[in-house]
Motif scaffolding. Structure first.
Motif, mmCIF file in Angstrom:
data_model
loop_
_atom_site.group_PDB
_atom_site.id
_atom_site.type_symbol
_atom_site.label_atom_id
_atom_site.label_comp_id
_atom_site.label_asym_id
_atom_site.label_seq_id
_atom_site.Cartn_x
_atom_site.Cartn_y
_atom_site.Cartn_z
ATOM 1 N N LEU A 1 0.157 6.625 -6.939
ATOM 2 C CA LEU A 1 -0.908 7.394 -7.094
ATOM 3 C C LEU A 1 -0.632 8.951 -7.582
ATOM 4 C CD1 LEU A 1 -3.173 6.783 -3.639
ATOM 5 C CD2 LEU A 1 -3.497 6.074 -6.282
ATOM 6 N N HIS A 2 0.618 9.487 -7.122
ATOM 7 C CA HIS A 2 1.105 10.558 -7.748
ATOM 8 C C HIS A 2 2.310 10.462 -8.873
ATOM 9 C CE1 HIS A 2 -0.506 12.293 -3.957
ATOM 10 N NE2 HIS A 2 -0.088 11.174 -3.107
ATOM 11 N N ARG B 1 0.781 -1.168 -0.172
ATOM 12 C CA ARG B 1 -0.006 0.021 0.097
ATOM 13 C C ARG B 1 0.792 1.202 -0.046
ATOM 14 N NH1 ARG B 1 -4.623 0.644 4.309
ATOM 15 N NH2 ARG B 1 -2.803 0.127 5.661
ATOM 16 N N ALA B 2 1.862 1.194 0.759
ATOM 17 C CA ALA B 2 2.879 2.311 0.648
ATOM 18 C C ALA B 2 3.580 2.640 -0.729
ATOM 19 C CB ALA B 2 3.968 2.083 1.590
ATOM 20 N N CYS C 1 2.007 1.639 -3.453
ATOM 21 C CA CYS C 1 0.861 2.248 -4.366
ATOM 22 C C CYS C 1 0.426 3.862 -4.100
ATOM 23 C CB CYS C 1 -0.317 1.192 -4.122
ATOM 24 S SG CYS C 1 -0.209 -0.513 -4.794
ATOM 25 N N ASN C 2 0.815 3.986 -2.675
ATOM 26 C CA ASN C 2 0.232 5.260 -2.568
ATOM 27 C C ASN C 2 1.250 6.456 -3.062
ATOM 28 O OD1 ASN C 2 -1.991 4.984 -0.739
ATOM 29 N ND2 ASN C 2 -0.739 4.862 1.015
ATOM 30 N N GLU D 1 -11.192 1.304 -1.992
ATOM 31 C CA GLU D 1 -10.899 2.794 -2.204
ATOM 32 C C GLU D 1 -10.847 3.060 -3.893
ATOM 33 O OE1 GLU D 1 -8.310 5.102 0.339
ATOM 34 O OE2 GLU D 1 -8.252 3.276 1.680
ATOM 35 N N LYS E 1 -9.750 5.621 -5.694
ATOM 36 C CA LYS E 1 -8.643 6.007 -6.169
ATOM 37 C C LYS E 1 -7.510 5.051 -6.605
ATOM 38 C CE LYS E 1 -6.371 6.533 -1.514
ATOM 39 N NZ LYS E 1 -5.780 7.438 -0.717
ATOM 40 N N TYR E 2 -7.608 3.921 -5.771
ATOM 41 C CA TYR E 2 -6.648 2.851 -6.597
ATOM 42 C C TYR E 2 -7.028 2.237 -7.762
ATOM 43 C CZ TYR E 2 -4.603 3.170 -1.759
ATOM 44 O OH TYR E 2 -3.985 3.849 -0.653
#
Length: 692
Positions: A77-78, A70-71, A73-74, A128, A130-131
């Motif tokens: 996102l950017h 998840r880190a 993938c966060n 979520e 956004k993913y």
């Protein structure tokens, strides 16, 4: 007996062995309830997903995997998604141009594919949106590629490759490769996982790419894909798994694709039928992993969706020995034996694959291998396929002879680096894809190092390594292996490009014994050579546990023949005083030859330059025990023994003795640290046999 044996092999070559009946589209249709399918369904359903979420919350291993994912993938996102496809080089294994070397196309390909896959899974676990949105951006870029097949496997490069077993020579279509199979497998999962979070046009984008780049390239055209019947090649599993998973993922839109699901089941099952009776795989460890690993994804999805009606984990060869091969190829220190092109850089397999095999086959050995050799998992599928719950236990015997492929491993236990491991191989020279001309070859591993090594595929691959030129490379030729030569005669391949198979080229393990105190193997590699110079060669290897290795070579050739017995050291070495001092980081060994005839030890080295503008030139050291034969039979023994210092080596060497009595019985003896050692070989009809 030999003629009968190879007649049977020839029959099996013409009609590949099938251990179970073929299934067809109707069989799959009857086993599936397509109307009940609702995405996600390939590896887990909406209900099963809740168990995984709970596992992430309660199980530290799963939580660590997911938190790291998840880190990452966060961060994704950017990350801007590159929309312009870089130019792919024309010779990506030769590096002639900047496009071959810069890696931009490869970064686009693998980066977009892998990020879409990771983000899609995180979307499923978190819900979520956004993913899902970002996952589609990366997936869209990957779908924009005109092909998911890489340049190294397209016509200009792969056309001249020697085709493997059960594949006709006349091959001209190369529009679907194992990278395409990987892409199909991963994008099928992306489609399945993202489906609830996509609008119609987004779904159609991924669905259209799967149809264009997977289904329409293969469906109904299996006869034009060489890998479709290459049942002893990892490509068969990789490609068929990707195609089959694509069919499964698209069933709600295209229920007719059960035809490719049936094809994948049949062809992967035929590949699994080619596993040896002890679980051996002729291509070597890493290619066992690639073929079995990728096939496991399809096997799991189909097993789940058919309610275990079509369960590839029930294949008898796989179920009987799901992890024998990786366990016995393992080395202390987290490495593995690197015969053939297998590399040997790490353990064979990965944690989630072993998790799945242990669970599906109820293998205690697999559970032991997983828990004792692998640390925490680090992959999405370590969450989907968690650790087995059963208690594990190791195989009863740490030594093995893989009877189908005639590889063997001798050692005292699986884990101790302080005890010597000796491994080698006979078998047939009938794998021109990843096989080497190495019949009769062996290695010695101790203190986490190869003291006598296999150079493997050192240097990597280039565009000619899979052509007939393959057997000019020291890495694949007999010149780069620990075998013998008479007047320079080298081993030959049973298959060259567009030439008939010679199924008699190779050798046998004639006898293998194992006990707590001592292991012994006798190989006959004679037929691996043209036999214009070499008349017969038998190699005996004795491991007196835990650390003394004795090799005895019986070589039949005309008197006056130049005989070379070759060794490739894996550590620093020095030839001095009629023996070889081998010095590693954590220990020393002496290699001491002896014979009734005069011998010398001559060091030399192979010049290695792959056909690649970026690959370095390098030397590979070796040394030969050289003898000019005086009689028709020459007998040479080689002692390979740990030592404390050079003085101990000299004491052993000064005590060595070979005796041959009037009946032809041979005794090899020496003294070490105040103890006497003697190894007796009885002359029987057909040659010597070790008496323990």
């Amino acid at each position: 007996m030999r003629c009968l044996k190879y007649s049977i092999v020839a029959i099996l070559f013409a009609f590949p062995l099938q251990l179970s009946a073929q299934v067809d589209k109707d069989d799959i249709d009857k086993a599936l309830d397509i109307n009940a399918l609702q995405h996600p369904y390939l590896y887990f359903t909406e209900g099963e997903k809740q168990e995984m979420i709970q596992r992430i919350e309660s199980d530290p291993e799963s939580r660590h995997i997911f938190e790291k994912l998840r880190a990452q993938c966060n961060m994704y996102l950017h990350m801007p998604v590159e929309k312009i496809i870089p130019q792919q080089g024309k010779n990506t294994r030769a590096d002639w141009s900047e496009y071959d070397r810069n890696g931009k196309w490869e970064n686009y390909y693998y980066g977009n594919r892998d990020r879409a896959f990771d983000l899609a899974f995180v979307y499923q676990m978190t819900g979520e949106q956004k993913y899902a949105d970002k996952a589609f951006e990366f997936a869209d870029a990957f779908c924009d590629l005109t092909t998911w097949t890489v340049r190294a496997h397209e016509f200009p490069v792969i056309y001249s490759r020697i085709m493997p077993w059960n594949v006709p020579d006349d091959q001209v279509n190369f529009n679907f490769d194992h990278r395409n199979g990987d892409a199909a497998r991963m994008m099928a999962a992306v489609y399945d996982w993202l489906y609830p979070g996509l609008d119609e046009a987004q779904r159609d984008r991924i669905r259209g790419a799967l149809i264009e780049k997977v289904v329409t390239r293969v469906r109904g055209d299996y006869e034009f894909h060489w890998w479709a019947t290459a049942y002893r090649c990892n490509w068969c599993g990789v490609c068929n798994s990707g195609v089959g998973l694509t069919g499964l993922a698209l069933l709600t839109e295209y229920p007719q694709l059960t035809d490719i699901v049936a094809e994948s089941y049949n062809r992967i099952n035929s590949m699994l039928n080619e596993l040896g009776e002890d679980g051996g795989w002729q291509e070597g460890g890493s290619y066992w992993r690639y073929g079995i690993h990728t096939s496991t994804f399809f096997a799991d999805a189909l097993n789940r969706l058919t309610g275990s009606k079509y369960n590839l984990f029930e294949n008898e060869r796989l179920k009987s020995n799901p992890v024998n091969f990786p366990i016995y190829l393992s080395l202390p220190g987290g490495r593995s034996l690197n015969f053939e092109d297998s590399g040997g850089g790490g353990l064979v397999g990965n944690s989630h694959l072993i998790n799945k095999l242990a669970t599906e086959t109820n293998s205690k050995e697999a559970a032991w291998y997983r828990n004792d050799f692998f640390g925490e998992g680090n992959d999405i599928f370590d969450i989907i396929w968690p650790r087995p719950k059963m208690e594990g236990s190791p195989p009863k015997n740490p030594s093995i002879h893989f009877r189908t492929i005639d590889w063997w491993v001798m050692r005292s236990d699986f884990k101790s680096s302080e005890k010597v491991l000796v491994a080698g191989k006979a078998g047939m020279n009938n794998d021109p894809h990843h096989g080497h001309l190495d019949i009769g070859h062996f290695v010695v591993h101790w203190q986490n190092e190869y003291f006598i090594r296999d150079i493997g595929k050192d240097g990597g691959y280039d565009e000619k390594y899979f052509d007939d030129m393959r057997f000019d490379y020291p890495q694949a030729s007999s010149i780069g292996h620990n075998v013998i030569f008479v007047n320079g005669e080298k081993q030959i391949s049973g298959k060259l490009r567009k030439q008939s198979w010679n199924l008699e080229v190779g050798g046998d393990v004639e006898e293998f014994r194992t006990s707590v105190e001592l292991d012994y193997v006798r190989m006959n590699p004679t037929k691996a050579y043209p036999n214009k110079e070499l008349q017969e060669w038998k190699r005996h290897v004795v491991l007196e546990k835990p650390e003394i290795t004795v090799v005895l070579d019986e070589i039949d050739a005309e008197p006056g023949s130049e005989i070379e017995i070759r060794f490739h050291p894996g550590v620093d070495f020095e030839v001095r005083d009629g023996l070889v001092f081998l010095e590693g980081e954590n220990g020393k060994m002496a290699l001491i030859p002896l014979s009734k005839e005069n011998l010398i030890i001559k060091p030399d080295k192979h010049a290695c330059q792959f056909i690649n503008a970026s690959n370095r030139f390098f030397w590979v050291d070796y040394f030969d025990t050289e003898i000019k034969s005086e009689e028709n039979k020459t007998i040479v023994a080689t002692l390979i023994i740990p030592i404390d210092n050079s003085g101990e080596a000299m004491e052993i060497s000064s005590s060595k003795e070979m005796q041959i009595d009037a009946s032809g019985n041979v005794t090899v003896s020496f003294s070490r640290k105040g103890e006497s050692y003697s190894y007796n070989f009885e002359n029987r009809k057909g040659g010597l046999v070790f008496k323990d």
